[in-house]
Design a protein around this motif. Sequence first.
Motif, PDB file in Angstrom:
ATOM      1  N   ASN A   1       0.820  -1.361  -0.419  1.00  0.00           N
ATOM      2  CA  ASN A   1      -0.048   0.236  -0.234  1.00  0.00           C
ATOM      3  C   ASN A   1       1.273   1.778   0.154  1.00  0.00           C
ATOM      4  N   VAL A   2       2.005   1.406  -1.310  1.00  0.00           N
ATOM      5  CA  VAL A   2       2.464   2.443  -0.508  1.00  0.00           C
ATOM      6  C   VAL A   2       1.832   3.880  -1.730  1.00  0.00           C
ATOM      7  N   SER A   3       2.163   4.902  -1.408  1.00  0.00           N
ATOM      8  CA  SER A   3       1.551   5.857  -1.841  1.00  0.00           C
ATOM      9  C   SER A   3       3.301   6.986  -1.746  1.00  0.00           C
ATOM     10  N   VAL A   4       3.210   7.739  -2.864  1.00  0.00           N
ATOM     11  CA  VAL A   4       4.405   8.819  -3.693  1.00  0.00           C
ATOM     12  C   VAL A   4       3.841  10.342  -4.137  1.00  0.00           C
ATOM     13  N   ARG A   5       3.818  11.141  -3.307  1.00  0.00           N
ATOM     14  CA  ARG A   5       4.028  12.420  -3.623  1.00  0.00           C
ATOM     15  C   ARG A   5       4.660  13.004  -3.230  1.00  0.00           C
ATOM     16  N   PHE A   6       4.510  14.239  -4.289  1.00  0.00           N
ATOM     17  CA  PHE A   6       5.545  14.877  -5.059  1.00  0.00           C
ATOM     18  C   PHE A   6       5.444  16.495  -4.282  1.00  0.00           C
ATOM     19  N   GLU A   7       6.488  16.985  -3.768  1.00  0.00           N
ATOM     20  CA  GLU A   7       6.962  18.503  -4.144  1.00  0.00           C
ATOM     21  C   GLU A   7       8.024  19.195  -3.959  1.00  0.00           C
ATOM     22  N   SER A   8       8.087  20.330  -4.007  1.00  0.00           N
ATOM     23  CA  SER A   8       9.061  21.026  -4.275  1.00  0.00           C
ATOM     24  C   SER A   8       8.941  22.363  -3.161  1.00  0.00           C
ATOM     25  N   ASN A   9      10.144  22.900  -3.185  1.00  0.00           N
ATOM     26  CA  ASN A   9      10.380  23.970  -2.712  1.00  0.00           C
ATOM     27  C   ASN A   9      10.009  26.151  -3.426  1.00  0.00           C
ATOM     28  N   GLY A  10      10.145  24.962  -5.157  1.00  0.00           N
ATOM     29  CA  GLY A  10      10.019  26.489  -6.103  1.00  0.00           C
ATOM     30  C   GLY A  10       9.368  25.888  -6.889  1.00  0.00           C
ATOM     31  N   LEU A  11       9.754  24.649  -7.580  1.00  0.00           N
ATOM     32  CA  LEU A  11       8.875  24.474  -9.060  1.00  0.00           C
ATOM     33  C   LEU A  11       8.156  23.928  -8.932  1.00  0.00           C
ATOM     34  N   LYS A  12       7.152  24.047  -9.699  1.00  0.00           N
ATOM     35  CA  LYS A  12       5.850  23.578  -9.891  1.00  0.00           C
ATOM     36  C   LYS A  12       5.321  22.070 -10.461  1.00  0.00           C
ATOM     37  N   VAL A  13       5.175  21.324  -9.619  1.00  0.00           N
ATOM     38  CA  VAL A  13       5.037  19.347  -9.574  1.00  0.00           C
ATOM     39  C   VAL A  13       4.268  19.471 -10.322  1.00  0.00           C
ATOM     40  N   LYS A  14       3.964  18.105 -11.663  1.00  0.00           N
ATOM     41  CA  LYS A  14       2.371  18.450 -12.158  1.00  0.00           C
ATOM     42  C   LYS A  14       2.724  17.184 -12.206  1.00  0.00           C
ATOM     43  N   THR A  15       3.479  16.164 -11.739  1.00  0.00           N
ATOM     44  CA  THR A  15       2.525  14.906 -11.958  1.00  0.00           C
ATOM     45  C   THR A  15       2.064  14.435 -10.333  1.00  0.00           C
ATOM     46  N   PRO A  16       0.879  14.606 -10.295  1.00  0.00           N
ATOM     47  CA  PRO A  16       0.271  13.279  -9.269  1.00  0.00           C
ATOM     48  C   PRO A  16       1.013  12.641  -8.233  1.00  0.00           C
ATOM     49  N   GLU A  17       0.285  12.456  -7.650  1.00  0.00           N
ATOM     50  CA  GLU A  17       0.442  11.108  -6.797  1.00  0.00           C
ATOM     51  C   GLU A  17       0.222   9.879  -6.751  1.00  0.00           C
ATOM     52  N   MET A  18       1.435   9.326  -7.050  1.00  0.00           N
ATOM     53  CA  MET A  18       0.843   7.408  -6.996  1.00  0.00           C
ATOM     54  C   MET A  18       1.089   6.977  -5.962  1.00  0.00           C
ATOM     55  N   PHE A  19       0.276   5.341  -6.552  1.00  0.00           N
ATOM     56  CA  PHE A  19      -0.051   4.350  -5.207  1.00  0.00           C
ATOM     57  C   PHE A  19       0.119   3.658  -6.139  1.00  0.00           C
ATOM     58  N   LEU A  20       0.755   2.348  -5.331  1.00  0.00           N
ATOM     59  CA  LEU A  20       1.254   1.164  -5.852  1.00  0.00           C
ATOM     60  C   LEU A  20       0.728  -0.148  -4.674  1.00  0.00           C
ATOM     61  N   PRO A  21       0.195  -0.709  -4.950  1.00  0.00           N
ATOM     62  CA  PRO A  21      -0.350  -2.128  -4.027  1.00  0.00           C
ATOM     63  C   PRO A  21       0.754  -2.967  -3.117  1.00  0.00           C
ATOM     64  N   ALA A  22       2.034  -3.286  -4.193  1.00  0.00           N
ATOM     65  CA  ALA A  22       2.855  -3.873  -3.904  1.00  0.00           C
ATOM     66  C   ALA A  22       3.692  -3.041  -3.784  1.00  0.00           C
ATOM     67  N   VAL A  23       5.416  -3.068  -3.425  1.00  0.00           N
ATOM     68  CA  VAL A  23       6.564  -2.859  -4.210  1.00  0.00           C
ATOM     69  C   VAL A  23       7.752  -4.062  -3.660  1.00  0.00           C
ATOM     70  N   PRO A  24       8.206  -4.854  -4.406  1.00  0.00           N
ATOM     71  CA  PRO A  24       9.550  -5.797  -3.648  1.00  0.00           C
ATOM     72  C   PRO A  24      10.464  -5.080  -3.815  1.00  0.00           C
ATOM     73  N   ALA A  25      11.448  -5.738  -3.013  1.00  0.00           N
ATOM     74  CA  ALA A  25      12.803  -5.436  -2.541  1.00  0.00           C
ATOM     75  C   ALA A  25      13.651  -5.358  -3.803  1.00  0.00           C
ATOM     76  N   PHE A  26      14.189  -4.476  -4.338  1.00  0.00           N
ATOM     77  CA  PHE A  26      15.031  -4.355  -5.119  1.00  0.00           C
ATOM     78  C   PHE A  26      14.261  -4.274  -6.969  1.00  0.00           C
ATOM     79  N   GLN A  27      13.617  -3.808  -6.768  1.00  0.00           N
ATOM     80  CA  GLN A  27      12.874  -4.154  -8.008  1.00  0.00           C
ATOM     81  C   GLN A  27      12.650  -2.224  -8.544  1.00  0.00           C
ATOM     82  N   PRO A  28      13.748  -1.537  -8.580  1.00  0.00           N
ATOM     83  CA  PRO A  28      13.846  -0.223  -9.321  1.00  0.00           C
ATOM     84  C   PRO A  28      12.844   0.377 -10.012  1.00  0.00           C
TER      85      PRO A  28
END
Length: 598
Positions: free
Chosen positions: A83-110
């Motif tokens: 149940n992984v979620s990744v949210r992007f933000e920046s201190n000056g740049l406008k980030v246009k990529t929305p928050e991402m949701f992943l059900p499972a992230v195995p180890a060492f699979q970039p």
Amino acid sequence: MRRVLMLIIAMCLLIGTSSALSYKDKPYFTAYIAQSNHIDAGKESTVMVVLQNSARLWKQSYDSMEEYNLISKNPEMLTTAYNVSVRFESNGLKVKTPEMFLPAVPAFQPLQIPVVLDARNVKPGEYVLTLNISYEAVDDVSIESKTSITPFPAQEIYYYNLSVSPTFPVSKEKVLENMTQYYMEYLKFTYTEEEQRIDLKVVVERPDVLLNVTEVSSDLIAGGKGRITLTVKNDGQSVAENLFLILTAPSGFSVEGVQQVDVEEYTKALQNLASQNPQLSMLGLDSLKLNLPPQLQAILSQGSVYIGELEPGQRVNVSFTVDVNTDEGGYYPFQIQGIYSLNGEVKQTPSRAFGVPVKDKPEIVVESVNSSVHAGSKGDVEVSIKANQVLHSLRAKLEVKPPLTALAEEYFAGDVDKAVLKFKVKASGDAEDTVYPAKLTIYYDINGKEVEESFDVGVKVGKKTRFEIIGKGEIPAGEERIVTVKIKNLGDVAIRDATARITVVDPFSTTDDSSYIGELGPGEEKEVSFKIKADKDTTPKSYALNLEVKYRDFNGEWVISDPVKLPIDVTESRKVIPSAGVVLAAVSILLAAYWMRR
């Protein structure tokens, strides 16, 4: 078989028990920006973020053999982040990529995640791209049973399968498999919620030459031709030498640059680019003339304008002629790009996208079609049209097929927004009283380009004017009589300047074969008279002579009608008894002849 049964009984004794699982390392994330973390100021860019779950098992503590058998066969259960979620933000740049949701992230699979950063209103410098990550990791595992029934030796026993999918599980609890036909075993997981923050450095740079479109004006109309005028600014830090601006149009458009310099300067700039670019010099451009090789023409001649030097912060107005081959108006995406030389090298700027408004194509409506065409005659066809804007140099063409013939098929109306288009059409004598299909094509000018639009119209053909003879003539054989009958107009329009004429054949002759009618309205009757003689040896019976009417129709055209039959009855010749005077004269003639002979 006995071992399996004993294992099952032993596991049943564990009902209600749980184990305290301990292991290292639990799931955690690392990240970096692949390729380059440098982006250009004043534009939108994409950086590739590589995210990885770096967990690895190097120390585990098991509380029971059953726990060991379960985990050792499926170690990825512990190293997978759920149940992984990744949210992007920046201190000056406008980030246009929305928050991402992943059900499972195995180890060492970039995971490669493209992140879109908007640096159009950002000054050059270093900025931070932050990844806010939340996920769940396995904290404890226990085996429990819902019911307990001791199996009999004679009963069928199923093998207990503890294999688990690498993406197991997403929910808090998961039923694995039916051990027997009588009770269920459960594998129960307890999770812990984790959060991470990863900061990545992004460098915003000011490029050597960066083009921005500050103003756009257009007179483009769908289906036509027009001009786009742009104000282009160099937001870079260097002077663009021998600069060519190239306009790229979307599908349905073609572009031609409007040169604003003389031919000699344009050619010299091309020579400079060719001499500085090894790929172009291989094309044999040492003695470059106006007759450029096709390869160089494809790069620079189509949709390009020579600017010369453009300094940092400097603006320039540039125009392009655009041929619009789409019928729909709207807001279309164009791109501008520059090819220039800097320090002896040929370079190109990133493409800059901008929108161009295109007006809708003129709406033309055929309001009415009026026809005065009748079978067997000529007539006018008048088509009334109306447009929602002025149509320049309007002309029209009417195409018809047999039994219709267009005698005057083209009409010029000039600059109008509404007009009555007039055509001359003839219908053959066998045309029916109906509407015949025709094609109307309208041509008009949009900024020097002729545009055409076709419409299906109908041409109404009226029935042919026919006549009826009322009455008949009667002539004794060997005599001449004046035959008077009535002629009736069976058509639906009036005729004028009409004359009836008969065609005589043996055994008839005439000294007056025509009779003037004048004007004759629909359904109206008038008398006509002819002087006709029947030969003396004519057989007494009924005869018929052809009669035709020549007249001017509704449009003033001369028309000759189809022949109708004028009936004539020939009767027996009459025997005439000589009078006394006639007898006396005959006797006198005979006596005189006798005396002269004596």
